[in-house]
Write a protein that holds these residues in place. Structure first.
Motif, PDB file in Angstrom:
ATOM      1  N   GLY A 144       0.825  -1.215   0.000  1.00  0.00           N
ATOM      2  CA  GLY A 144       0.000   0.000   0.000  1.00  0.00           C
ATOM      3  C   GLY A 144       0.852   1.254   0.000  1.00  0.00           C
ATOM      4  N   LEU A 145       1.909   1.249   0.826  1.00  0.00           N
ATOM      5  CA  LEU A 145       2.766   2.431   0.928  1.00  0.00           C
ATOM      6  C   LEU A 145       3.520   2.677  -0.383  1.00  0.00           C
ATOM      7  CD1 LEU A 145       4.160   1.938   4.540  1.00  0.00           C
ATOM      8  CD2 LEU A 145       2.518   3.654   3.770  1.00  0.00           C
ATOM      9  N   LYS A 146       3.938   1.582  -1.010  1.00  0.00           N
ATOM     10  CA  LYS A 146       4.694   1.724  -2.269  1.00  0.00           C
ATOM     11  C   LYS A 146       3.760   1.499  -3.453  1.00  0.00           C
ATOM     12  CE  LYS A 146       8.707   1.650  -0.017  1.00  0.00           C
ATOM     13  NZ  LYS A 146       9.570   2.830   0.064  1.00  0.00           N
ATOM     14  N   SER A 147       2.538   1.980  -3.345  1.00  0.00           N
ATOM     15  CA  SER A 147       1.550   1.626  -4.360  1.00  0.00           C
ATOM     16  C   SER A 147       1.984   2.085  -5.752  1.00  0.00           C
ATOM     17  CB  SER A 147       0.206   2.236  -4.005  1.00  0.00           C
ATOM     18  OG  SER A 147       0.351   3.616  -3.829  1.00  0.00           O
ATOM     19  N   TYR A 148       1.601   1.240  -6.704  1.00  0.00           N
ATOM     20  CA  TYR A 148       1.872   1.470  -8.134  1.00  0.00           C
ATOM     21  C   TYR A 148       3.356   1.559  -8.446  1.00  0.00           C
ATOM     22  CZ  TYR A 148      -3.028   2.351  -7.548  1.00  0.00           C
ATOM     23  OH  TYR A 148      -4.336   2.193  -7.180  1.00  0.00           O
ATOM     24  N   THR A 149       4.169   0.860  -7.667  1.00  0.00           N
ATOM     25  CA  THR A 149       5.580   0.723  -8.041  1.00  0.00           C
ATOM     26  C   THR A 149       5.789  -0.733  -8.453  1.00  0.00           C
ATOM     27  OG1 THR A 149       6.195   0.045  -5.833  1.00  0.00           O
ATOM     28  CG2 THR A 149       6.316   2.404  -6.300  1.00  0.00           C
ATOM     29  N   LYS A 150       7.008  -1.043  -8.899  1.00  0.00           N
ATOM     30  CA  LYS A 150       7.296  -2.425  -9.307  1.00  0.00           C
ATOM     31  C   LYS A 150       7.099  -3.377  -8.140  1.00  0.00           C
ATOM     32  CE  LYS A 150      10.297  -2.096 -13.268  1.00  0.00           C
ATOM     33  NZ  LYS A 150      11.674  -1.901 -13.727  1.00  0.00           N
ATOM     34  N   LEU A 151       7.526  -2.951  -6.941  1.00  0.00           N
ATOM     35  CA  LEU A 151       7.389  -3.794  -5.753  1.00  0.00           C
ATOM     36  C   LEU A 151       5.924  -4.132  -5.510  1.00  0.00           C
ATOM     37  CD1 LEU A 151       8.853  -5.034  -3.280  1.00  0.00           C
ATOM     38  CD2 LEU A 151       8.256  -2.950  -2.045  1.00  0.00           C
ATOM     39  N   ASP A 152       5.088  -3.115  -5.613  1.00  0.00           N
ATOM     40  CA  ASP A 152       3.655  -3.302  -5.398  1.00  0.00           C
ATOM     41  C   ASP A 152       3.095  -4.298  -6.405  1.00  0.00           C
ATOM     42  OD1 ASP A 152       0.997  -2.948  -4.626  1.00  0.00           O
ATOM     43  OD2 ASP A 152       0.721  -1.368  -6.134  1.00  0.00           O
ATOM     44  N   TYR A 153       3.468  -4.114  -7.672  1.00  0.00           N
ATOM     45  CA  TYR A 153       2.950  -5.018  -8.705  1.00  0.00           C
ATOM     46  C   TYR A 153       3.388  -6.457  -8.442  1.00  0.00           C
ATOM     47  CZ  TYR A 153       1.600  -0.860 -11.341  1.00  0.00           C
ATOM     48  OH  TYR A 153       1.023   0.301 -11.728  1.00  0.00           O
ATOM     49  N   THR A 154       4.648  -6.595  -8.043  1.00  0.00           N
ATOM     50  CA  THR A 154       5.156  -7.946  -7.768  1.00  0.00           C
ATOM     51  C   THR A 154       4.366  -8.589  -6.630  1.00  0.00           C
ATOM     52  OG1 THR A 154       7.307  -6.997  -8.244  1.00  0.00           O
ATOM     53  CG2 THR A 154       7.280  -9.255  -7.413  1.00  0.00           C
ATOM     54  N   ILE A 155       4.236  -7.814  -5.529  1.00  0.00           N
ATOM     55  CA  ILE A 155       3.509  -8.356  -4.371  1.00  0.00           C
ATOM     56  C   ILE A 155       2.089  -8.731  -4.775  1.00  0.00           C
ATOM     57  CG2 ILE A 155       2.514  -7.769  -2.127  1.00  0.00           C
ATOM     58  CD1 ILE A 155       5.004  -6.086  -1.585  1.00  0.00           C
ATOM     59  N   ASN A 156       1.476  -7.850  -5.524  1.00  0.00           N
ATOM     60  CA  ASN A 156       0.103  -8.067  -5.944  1.00  0.00           C
ATOM     61  C   ASN A 156      -0.017  -9.342  -6.794  1.00  0.00           C
ATOM     62  OD1 ASN A 156      -2.465  -7.291  -5.739  1.00  0.00           O
ATOM     63  ND2 ASN A 156      -2.242  -5.340  -6.794  1.00  0.00           N
ATOM     64  N   ALA A 157       0.916  -9.487  -7.716  1.00  0.00           N
ATOM     65  CA  ALA A 157       0.868 -10.652  -8.606  1.00  0.00           C
ATOM     66  C   ALA A 157       1.016 -11.934  -7.808  1.00  0.00           C
ATOM     67  CB  ALA A 157       1.972 -10.544  -9.651  1.00  0.00           C
ATOM     68  N   VAL A 158       2.014 -11.941  -6.911  1.00  0.00           N
ATOM     69  CA  VAL A 158       2.236 -13.146  -6.101  1.00  0.00           C
ATOM     70  C   VAL A 158       0.995 -13.446  -5.257  1.00  0.00           C
ATOM     71  CG1 VAL A 158       3.602 -14.126  -4.218  1.00  0.00           C
ATOM     72  CG2 VAL A 158       4.731 -12.866  -6.062  1.00  0.00           C
ATOM     73  N   ALA A 159       0.430 -12.369  -4.687  1.00  0.00           N
ATOM     74  CA  ALA A 159      -0.734 -12.569  -3.823  1.00  0.00           C
ATOM     75  C   ALA A 159      -1.907 -13.150  -4.611  1.00  0.00           C
ATOM     76  CB  ALA A 159      -1.137 -11.246  -3.170  1.00  0.00           C
ATOM     77  N   ILE A 160      -2.098 -12.647  -5.836  1.00  0.00           N
ATOM     78  CA  ILE A 160      -3.229 -13.150  -6.632  1.00  0.00           C
ATOM     79  C   ILE A 160      -3.022 -14.615  -6.979  1.00  0.00           C
ATOM     80  CG2 ILE A 160      -4.357 -12.986  -8.884  1.00  0.00           C
ATOM     81  CD1 ILE A 160      -4.097  -9.977  -8.672  1.00  0.00           C
ATOM     82  N   VAL A 161      -1.797 -14.938  -7.390  1.00  0.00           N
ATOM     83  CA  VAL A 161      -1.510 -16.344  -7.731  1.00  0.00           C
ATOM     84  C   VAL A 161      -1.763 -17.234  -6.508  1.00  0.00           C
ATOM     85  CG1 VAL A 161       0.320 -17.972  -8.319  1.00  0.00           C
ATOM     86  CG2 VAL A 161       0.117 -15.810  -9.550  1.00  0.00           C
ATOM     87  N   ASN A 162      -1.235 -16.783  -5.367  1.00  0.00           N
ATOM     88  CA  ASN A 162      -1.386 -17.540  -4.140  1.00  0.00           C
ATOM     89  C   ASN A 162      -2.839 -17.740  -3.766  1.00  0.00           C
ATOM     90  OD1 ASN A 162       0.272 -18.785  -2.359  1.00  0.00           O
ATOM     91  ND2 ASN A 162       1.389 -16.912  -1.903  1.00  0.00           N
ATOM     92  N   TYR A 163      -3.581 -16.646  -3.884  1.00  0.00           N
ATOM     93  CA  TYR A 163      -4.979 -16.675  -3.461  1.00  0.00           C
ATOM     94  C   TYR A 163      -5.777 -17.604  -4.362  1.00  0.00           C
ATOM     95  CZ  TYR A 163      -9.452 -15.034  -1.747  1.00  0.00           C
ATOM     96  OH  TYR A 163     -10.691 -14.978  -1.187  1.00  0.00           O
ATOM     97  N   SER A 164      -5.364 -17.717  -5.626  1.00  0.00           N
ATOM     98  CA  SER A 164      -6.170 -18.550  -6.533  1.00  0.00           C
ATOM     99  C   SER A 164      -5.791 -20.035  -6.475  1.00  0.00           C
ATOM    100  CB  SER A 164      -6.077 -18.034  -7.968  1.00  0.00           C
ATOM    101  OG  SER A 164      -5.077 -17.098  -8.104  1.00  0.00           O
ATOM    102  N   LEU A 165      -4.707 -20.352  -5.762  1.00  0.00           N
ATOM    103  CA  LEU A 165      -4.352 -21.768  -5.671  1.00  0.00           C
ATOM    104  C   LEU A 165      -5.310 -22.497  -4.732  1.00  0.00           C
ATOM    105  CD1 LEU A 165      -0.486 -21.642  -5.314  1.00  0.00           C
ATOM    106  CD2 LEU A 165      -1.809 -22.352  -7.288  1.00  0.00           C
ATOM    107  N   PRO A 166      -5.812 -23.652  -5.149  1.00  0.00           N
ATOM    108  CA  PRO A 166      -6.620 -24.425  -4.205  1.00  0.00           C
ATOM    109  C   PRO A 166      -5.718 -24.970  -3.094  1.00  0.00           C
ATOM    110  CG  PRO A 166      -6.678 -25.397  -6.404  1.00  0.00           C
ATOM    111  CD  PRO A 166      -5.675 -24.313  -6.445  1.00  0.00           C
TER     112      PRO A 166
END
Lengths: 343, 535
Positions: free
Chosen positions: A122-144
């Protein structure tokens, strides 16, 4: 405040009542003899049948029977399992703590992982770090969760041989059951090598806890990120900045607290998901909890066990949800009812 | 207040000290991943392999034992024995100074003696025995053999000598005493439980003279044993034995790989190749006491003609069946008994694959091309025949090559056995697993005239000469004499071929390399006496 407590109390009692009614109804709907469905015993002779029939009020009217059913349930007389013949109260007393333990540690780990990473994103929103975290989180969340658990087993147990793949503790340790929570039981026991036992128990906990908490943690990351971004846009943050407060002070005093408040009610929903995931994971890791136990009961068509297991798990989840709701009200002043004005 | 708290803490600590040895991490423990819950802790009451594994050789001892290597009967609790010339009186001299287990629920005051033997045998033999009706009153192994009816009397000569009188001569009798089921219980424990009015505990909290004593059992979870310090036999044994009950075969395999189990029960055939590839696991194999065969209904023409049966035997290639149906995990069967039995003869005749000769024999027997017959394939999986359906399909092709049209028939297992018992089949793919090392356990139930009504003679074959030979083999205790008789029996079977022996499935034992001294016991349950784990 008292009124809202009263409301939750009523809600709790009513939900519990409908759950008990539903389970009572199930006993009548399952195929087979009603007496066996209620008590779990197939009477060997007429004398035993008579005794059980009196206890469960099978020959009485439905209302009286229901009343008897409720009183038996509240006195801990839950009948016995059809397949194993063991008292259900003892069985659930044995398995439920294992599930609660797994869920609790998973929740703690999820918070420990989710909150800092979510804030960072949230603090580093819309930076590369944020995108990376977001991507990993989405992948993780979608895994059964069962897939994640299996993947862990394949990698960490079968390939690397780092972690044990089943149970709560190596059978070499004979820990007497006191509370049913393995770490507490180890501390309570009088062993010479507690450290070794605890290390072993933690090694057994690692994979199931990680499998459950990664998924819940990912959800937390996403919720918190959004919340932090919203808070940072608020005028009071700009005003704090203009007053020259240090960024750490702004974060801890203004951002974190305000960002956590709106996601608390969402956590209540997450707890249900987390418990469900924990129950699924149990069967993968042969974790002797209520999920593993219920699955066996389903395989064997053990109707009394299915009925009581369902009732207990449902009651647990309802209590937890209500508990989080009450907590939410206590913590968030905005949600306190304007009780002063109405009385 | 502070003092009170201190007092409580101190008391707790002291209480803790008194039970300190209650659980300490086992120093040398063996974990065996077993496949299921035992039915009881007394193998007299159940013939299941799970019960035998968990009890027979861990908790108990028998008067006699089978040597797992040679199959010879060797002394155990009986240090020696003698048999009268008429074969009706058996005298057993008992071992002295054999200790029973001392556990938290029972402390023995005396060592093993003749009373314990009489107590144990009378439990299944004598309906008036106070323990006969306890735990159901069914003793399947002894009941199925009618052993109780053949025992006239069991006498105590002195504290360490007993005499058993039989009604009829039975040279397989001592083999029965060496099986997993003929365990010795403690008479003193029996009396103790009777005085407490809790006789049923004898089968749930067992006391025996075996290498391990029972500690605890959690259904579906684990059975714990501790080494019996006063064990009469081999002394070098792990100090703790744990049966980790793991029902799924794949999970047992996974636990073996991760080292959570030291040995596992019943590896599945498809996992054997994985085990062979791993350097840290040991796979041992041995022909087990079983046989898979193709039996003809010899009461139905044209299968009453030995030449027709011989022709069909030449039509099939047993080696291909071994590879495709048993995946190579079996040895070729020549006669009824496998090489683990002393009645096995290396030189026994066997039929070879020869379709041309087969057709000639069929022509001679006037079986036209296009003749139709049925092959019944049993619907269940057994170690002696893991896939009868597949085997039947292979036979179908072989028979088509010699001009016979075969139809495969199968029903659900109970119906199948019922219809077989009535002799509705023409031929059937089925088999047999023996309960003890005596060859009589193959010859008599499979092909004797008496076995037709009792439903184990699938060939419905009754041959006077055969019956005369196998009963004469029971009339002598001289193993060499019996070997000679069974050699004649094998020759008779080769001439008549009431059934075509196909395979003896191998028995496997899988364990981690650290485990030393674990051997396959072809004559019953797994044995952990003398097994140690290298550090």
């Amino acid at each position: 405040m008292m009124i809202s407590f009263f409301r939750y109390g009523t809600l709790f009692v009513l939900t519990l009542f409908s759950l008990v009614s539903l389970s009572f109804l199930l006993a009548h709907l399952f195929p087979g003899d009603l007496l066996t469905n209620l008590s779990g015993v197939a009477p060997k002779d007429e004398k035993e049948r008579q005794l059980l029939a009196t206890l469960w009020a099978v020959d009485q009217s439905v209302f009286f029977r229901f009343f008897r059913y409720c009183s038996l349930i509240f006195s801990g007389e839950w009948g016995v399992s059809i397949s194993s013949g063991l008292p259900l109260y003892d069985e659930i007393r044995r398995t439920l703590p294992a599930t609660i333990e797994l869920s609790f540690y998973s929740a703690v780990v999820a918070v420990v992982i989710g909150v800092p990473i979510g804030c960072l994103a949230g603090l580093k929103s819309y930076t590369k770090l944020d995108y990376t975290i977001n991507a990993v989180a989405i992948v993780n969340y979608s895994l059964p969760v069962f897939w994640l658990g299996l993947a862990f087993i394949l990698v960490f147990s079968l390939q690397l041989n780092w972690l044990p793949l089943s149970g709560r503790i190596s059978l070499l340790f004979d820990i007497p059951t006191v509370t049913g929570f393995i770490l507490i039981d180890i501390l309570l026991s009088n062993s010479l090598n507690k450290g070794e036992a605890i290390a072993n128990a933690i090694a057994h906990l690692a994979m199931p806890v990680l499998a459950v908490s990664l998924i819940s943690g990912a959800a937390l990351v996403r919720l918190l990120r959004r919340s932090v971004i919203d808070i940072l846009d608020k005028p009071y943050i700009a005003s704090a900045r203009s007053r020259g407060l240090s960024s750490s002070r702004i974060f801890f005093d203004h951002v974190l607290r305000n960002a956590l408040l709106p996601i608390l009610p969402l956590l209540a929903i997450q707890i249900t998901t987390l418990m469900t995931n924990a129950i699924i994971v149990e069967t993968l890791f042969s974790w002797p909890g209520i999920g593993d136990w219920l699955l066996q009961a389903i395989y064997q068509g053990d109707y009394t066990a299915i009925r009581m297991g369902m009732l207990v798990v449902a009651a647990l989840i309802v209590s937890l949800t209500i508990f989080v709701d009450i907590l939410n009200r206590l913590v968030d002043p905005r949600k306190r009812m304007p009780t002063n004005a109405t009385t | 207040m502070k003092n009170v708290t201190f007092g409580i803490v101190l008391t707790l600590l002291l209480l803790g000290c008194t039970e300190q040895s209650d659980w300490v991490k086992a120093q040398s423990a063996i974990i065996y991943c077993s496949e299921s819950d035992p039915v009881t802790f007394n193998p007299q009451l159940d013939t299941g392999a799970t019960t035998s594994d968990a009890t027979a050789h861990q908790i108990y001892s028998r008067l006699l034992d089978f040597d797992p290597e040679t199959g010879q009967i060797v002394p155990a609790l009986a240090s020696s024995w003698s048999i009268s010339n008429d074969g009706l009186v058996y005298i057993f001299q008992l071992r002295k100074d054999v200790n029973f287990h001392m556990t938290r629920y029972f402390t023995p005051s005396r060592t093993f003696n003749a009373d314990d033997v009489i107590f144990s045998f009378n439990r299944w033999r004598d309906p008036a025995h106070p323990y006969h009706r306890v735990s159901g009153g069914q003793y399947p192994y002894f009941d199925s053999l009618g052993l109780a009816d053949n025992i006239e009397d069991i006498k105590r000569i002195n504290g360490y000598r007993i005499e058993i009188h039989l009604k009829q001569r039975d040279s397989s009798f001592i083999a029965h005493l060496a099986t997993d089921f003929s365990v010795i219980l403690s008479a003193e424990y029996g009396d103790h439980l009777l005085s407490q009015n809790k006789p049923e505990k004898i089968d749930r909290f067992p006391i025996g003279t075996g290498p391990f004593k029972f500690v605890s059992y959690q259904r579906g979870q684990a059975i714990r044993y501790r080494a019996h310090a006063g064990y009469w036999g081999q002394t070098q044994t792990a100090d703790t034995l744990i049966f980790d009950i793991t029902q799924k075969s794949s999970l047992r395999m996974a636990k073996l790989i991760t080292g959570e189990c030291d040995a596992i029960a019943f590896p599945s055939q498809s996992e054997l190749s994985v085990i062979r590839e791993r350097a840290d696991l040991t796979l041992t194999q041995q022909p087990a006491l079983n046989i898979g065969f193709w039996a003809f209904n010899t009461q139905k023409p044209p299968f009453d003609n030995p030449d027709v049966r011989r022709a069909l035997a030449y039509a099939i290639d047993k080696n291909t069946l071994l590879e495709t149906v048993y995946l190579g995990n079996a040895t070729r069967a020549k006669t009824l008994v496998p090489s683990a039995s002393w009645a096995f003869h290396e030189s026994s005749h066997d039929t070879a694959y020869n379709p041309v000769l087969s057709r000639q024999l069929l022509d001679r027997a006037k079986i036209p091309r296009g003749f139709t017959m049925t092959i019944w394939a049993m619907p269940v999986e057994r170690s002696y025949n893991p896939n009868a359906r597949k085997m039947a399909e292979l036979l179908q092709q072989y028979l088509a090559d010699v001009g016979i049209n075969a139809q495969i028939i199968t029903y659900d297992w109970n119906t199948f056995r019922e219809k077989l018992g009535k002799g509705e089949h023409q031929s059937v793919l089925i088999g047999w697993s023996a309960d003890n090392g005596d060859p009589d356990n193959f010859y008599r139930p499979l092909l004797s005239c008496d076995a037709i009504p009792s439903g184990t003679n699938r060939a419905m074959w009754c041959n006077e000469e055969y019956d005369r030979l196998i009963y004469s083999a029971l009339q002598t205790d001289d193993v060499e004499a019996r070997q000679a008789i069974y050699e004649d029996v094998n020759e008779l079977l080769y001439e008549n071929l009431p059934l075509i022996p196909i395979a003896h499935a191998l028995r496997y034992q899988v364990y981690r390399n650290e485990l030393k001294g674990l051997r396959i016991n072809p004559y019953g349950g797994v044995r952990f006496a003398g097994v140690i784990k290298a550090q």
